[in-house]
Design an enzyme around this catalytic site. Structure first.
Site, mmCIF file in Angstrom:
data_model
loop_
_atom_site.group_PDB
_atom_site.id
_atom_site.type_symbol
_atom_site.label_atom_id
_atom_site.label_comp_id
_atom_site.label_asym_id
_atom_site.label_seq_id
_atom_site.Cartn_x
_atom_site.Cartn_y
_atom_site.Cartn_z
ATOM 1 N N SER A 1 2.463 9.461 -2.696
ATOM 2 C CA SER A 1 3.702 9.917 -3.309
ATOM 3 C C SER A 1 3.934 11.398 -3.023
ATOM 4 C CB SER A 1 3.681 9.622 -4.812
ATOM 5 O OG SER A 1 4.954 9.727 -5.384
ATOM 6 N N HIS B 1 5.153 1.096 -6.164
ATOM 7 C CA HIS B 1 4.902 2.401 -5.559
ATOM 8 C C HIS B 1 3.414 2.742 -5.635
ATOM 9 C CE1 HIS B 1 5.847 6.578 -4.566
ATOM 10 N NE2 HIS B 1 5.259 6.990 -5.668
ATOM 11 N N GLU C 1 10.687 -0.469 -2.798
ATOM 12 C CA GLU C 1 10.733 0.752 -3.616
ATOM 13 C C GLU C 1 11.812 1.703 -3.099
ATOM 14 O OE1 GLU C 1 7.608 3.805 -3.119
ATOM 15 O OE2 GLU C 1 6.482 2.291 -2.003
#
Length: 310
Positions: free
Chosen positions: A145, A269, A239
């Site tokens: 991320s 995610h 996502e």
């Protein structure tokens, strides 16, 4: 098709995480909440050593470690929360799967420390690892991320300053475009079980600070990919950050970078962090471990000496 367990995890996240507007929460409260909710589902057989100077983080050394690779990990959390502790379910498992120690960096967080503070810390961590005697070709950098975006920003910063680069990099659902211009932001607004598009965009302001969101330091998608090492990127096709990966892969290929890419539908995610709750997590960790072993070229003589010394 995602496993039954993966569907259950996504359903749980949709009910509990997606409704929360983390972009408006007090950062201290958000960090405390995430730390409190982090279950201690960590694999056994990993020894931890905290490092407080000259950088902050922790070594995670598996009992099955072999000479060769070292993993430098940059955790996610929107640049606002997260820590080495919140990601141990992933990094401990990765260290054992790759039979390699992990150094997980505890970098400064926004909004108290906006960009480029995290990049400065990532560079400091890289320089410190080299100062301990590690060689660049022995290190593989990875992150998830925001940590995936930070990994790319680190690689670009290393290339810009003319320094040595790691053997490779791996990214889980990287956040590479804080300007939120990808089509998936709208297309996957319903299918993403974790994030809402407007809240994701609002959260980006904490890290960007006074910089434009298209500044490559904030959003490495807009930076140069020329000369970067071999990279493996994983993202879910459902996502809202899907195109942060798809476009990064396209730019890497155009720049001549050797890149592998997994686009898998129906998963949340950064699904590797949900090990051991879903089988896809461990499979992806094992795939990553195989990639790490493939890009690190171990010196047989050095490996024999280190094995004998141990």
């Amino acid at each position: 098709m995602p496993s039954h367990r993966a569907r259950l995890v996504s359903r749980y996240l949709r009910w509990t995480f997606k409704p929360i507007d983390i972009s408006e929460m007090d950062p201290a409260e958000l960090r405390a909440l995430v730390e409190k909710r982090t279950p201690p589902l960590w694999p056994k057989g990993v020894e931890r050593e905290e490092i407080t100077s000259p950088v902050t983080g922790e070594w995670q050394r598996p009992d099955n470690a072999r000479p060769g690779a070292t993993i430098y990990y940059l955790h996610g959390g929107g640049y606002v929360f997260g820590s080495p502790r919140t990601h141990r379910s992933l990094t401990y498992a990765l260290s054992r799967a790759a039979a390699a120690p992990v150094f997980s960096l505890d970098y400064r967080l926004a909004p108290e420390h906006p960009c480029p503070a995290a990049i400065e810390d990532a560079l400091a961590g890289w320089d410190w690892l080299l100062s301990t005697g590690l060689k660049p070709e022995e290190i593989v950098v990875g992150g998830d991320s925001a940590g995936g975006g930070l990994t790319l920003a680190l690689l670009q910063a290393l290339k810009q300053r003319g320094g040595a680069l790691p053997a490779g990099a791996f990214l889980y659902s990287p956040w590479t475009d804080l300007a939120a211009t990808g089509d998936a932001i709208r297309e996957n607004a319903e299918s993403d079980p974790m994030f809402q598009a407007d809240k994701l965009y609002n959260g980006g302001r904490h890290y960007a600070g006074a910089l434009e969101r298209t500044d490559p330091r904030v959003s490495p998608l807009y930076g140069s990919f020329v000369g970067l090492p071999k990279t493996f990127i994983f993202v879910s096709g459902t996502e809202i950050l899907r195109d942060d990966s798809v476009r990064a892969v396209e730019k890497m290929k155009a720049a001549g970078v050797d890149v592998e890419f997994v686009l898998q539908d129906g998963l949340p995610h950064v699904w590797p962090i949900f090990r051991p709750l879903m089988p896809e997590s461990q499979r992806t960790i094992e795939t990553t471990a195989a990639f790490i072993r493939s890009v690190v070229k171990t010196d047989p003589a050095r490996a024999q000496l280190e094995t004998a010394a141990a």
